[in-house]
Design a protein around this motif. Structure first.
Motif, PDB file in Angstrom:
ATOM      1  N   UNK A  19      35.456  28.664  46.062  1.00  0.00           N
ATOM      2  CA  UNK A  19      34.716  29.381  44.910  1.00  0.00           C
ATOM      3  C   UNK A  19      35.443  30.974  44.902  1.00  0.00           C
ATOM      4  N   UNK A  20      35.366  31.491  43.772  1.00  0.00           N
ATOM      5  CA  UNK A  20      36.042  32.812  43.823  1.00  0.00           C
ATOM      6  C   UNK A  20      34.916  33.692  43.264  1.00  0.00           C
ATOM      7  N   UNK A  21      35.114  34.989  43.065  1.00  0.00           N
ATOM      8  CA  UNK A  21      34.248  35.979  42.311  1.00  0.00           C
ATOM      9  C   UNK A  21      35.131  36.465  41.113  1.00  0.00           C
ATOM     10  N   UNK A  22      34.916  35.599  40.038  1.00  0.00           N
ATOM     11  CA  UNK A  22      35.736  36.106  38.704  1.00  0.00           C
ATOM     12  C   UNK A  22      37.157  35.953  39.104  1.00  0.00           C
ATOM     13  N   UNK A  23      37.495  34.917  39.807  1.00  0.00           N
ATOM     14  CA  UNK A  23      38.861  34.387  39.901  1.00  0.00           C
ATOM     15  C   UNK A  23      39.377  35.015  41.236  1.00  0.00           C
ATOM     16  N   UNK A  24      38.735  35.889  41.872  1.00  0.00           N
ATOM     17  CA  UNK A  24      39.352  36.844  43.193  1.00  0.00           C
ATOM     18  C   UNK A  24      38.754  36.344  44.321  1.00  0.00           C
ATOM     19  N   UNK A  25      39.672  35.956  45.247  1.00  0.00           N
ATOM     20  CA  UNK A  25      39.202  35.474  46.357  1.00  0.00           C
ATOM     21  C   UNK A  25      38.694  36.605  47.456  1.00  0.00           C
ATOM     22  N   UNK A  26      37.813  36.352  48.234  1.00  0.00           N
ATOM     23  CA  UNK A  26      37.241  37.184  49.027  1.00  0.00           C
ATOM     24  C   UNK A  26      37.073  36.603  50.520  1.00  0.00           C
ATOM     25  N   UNK A  27      38.308  36.751  51.322  1.00  0.00           N
ATOM     26  CA  UNK A  27      38.415  36.194  52.566  1.00  0.00           C
ATOM     27  C   UNK A  27      37.431  37.245  53.411  1.00  0.00           C
ATOM     28  N   UNK A  38      44.013  25.607  54.409  1.00  0.00           N
ATOM     29  CA  UNK A  38      43.626  24.834  53.213  1.00  0.00           C
ATOM     30  C   UNK A  38      43.421  25.345  52.048  1.00  0.00           C
ATOM     31  N   UNK A  39      42.909  26.631  52.118  1.00  0.00           N
ATOM     32  CA  UNK A  39      42.769  27.525  50.648  1.00  0.00           C
ATOM     33  C   UNK A  39      44.081  27.774  50.204  1.00  0.00           C
ATOM     34  N   UNK A  40      45.053  28.151  51.002  1.00  0.00           N
ATOM     35  CA  UNK A  40      46.333  28.392  50.542  1.00  0.00           C
ATOM     36  C   UNK A  40      47.009  27.156  49.586  1.00  0.00           C
ATOM     37  N   UNK A  41      46.837  26.029  50.391  1.00  0.00           N
ATOM     38  CA  UNK A  41      47.287  24.800  49.871  1.00  0.00           C
ATOM     39  C   UNK A  41      46.661  24.536  48.463  1.00  0.00           C
TER      40      UNK A  41
END
Length: 68
Positions: A19-27, A38-41
């Motif tokens: 899941x993202x926030x408007x396409x932005x990742x929030x690690x 796994x996320x990068x893959x």
């Protein structure tokens, strides 16, 4: 066109459980090395699909918008 691309990108990430926030990742620190890997893959696979759809210039074909 940019809106279609972003929607397709978010759709494909969601299919892989990201899941993202408007396409932005929030690690955060809650994400360990395995999750990050796994996320990068998943992101790489998603970007390949986006590039394929863009090459065909047919994002509409690949969008799956549910009918309520």
């Amino acid at each position: 066109r940019l809106r279609l691309k972003r929607t397709f990108y978010i759709q494909e990430l969601l299919k892989q459980g990201i899941t993202t926030y408007n396409g932005i990742m929030l690690p955060s620190y809650a994400h360990d090395d395995l999750i990050m890997e796994k996320t990068l893959e998943a992101m790489g696979e998603t970007l390949e699909r986006v590039a394929y759809a863009e090459k065909q210039d047919k994002f509409e074909r690949y969008l799956e918008i549910p009918i309520l």
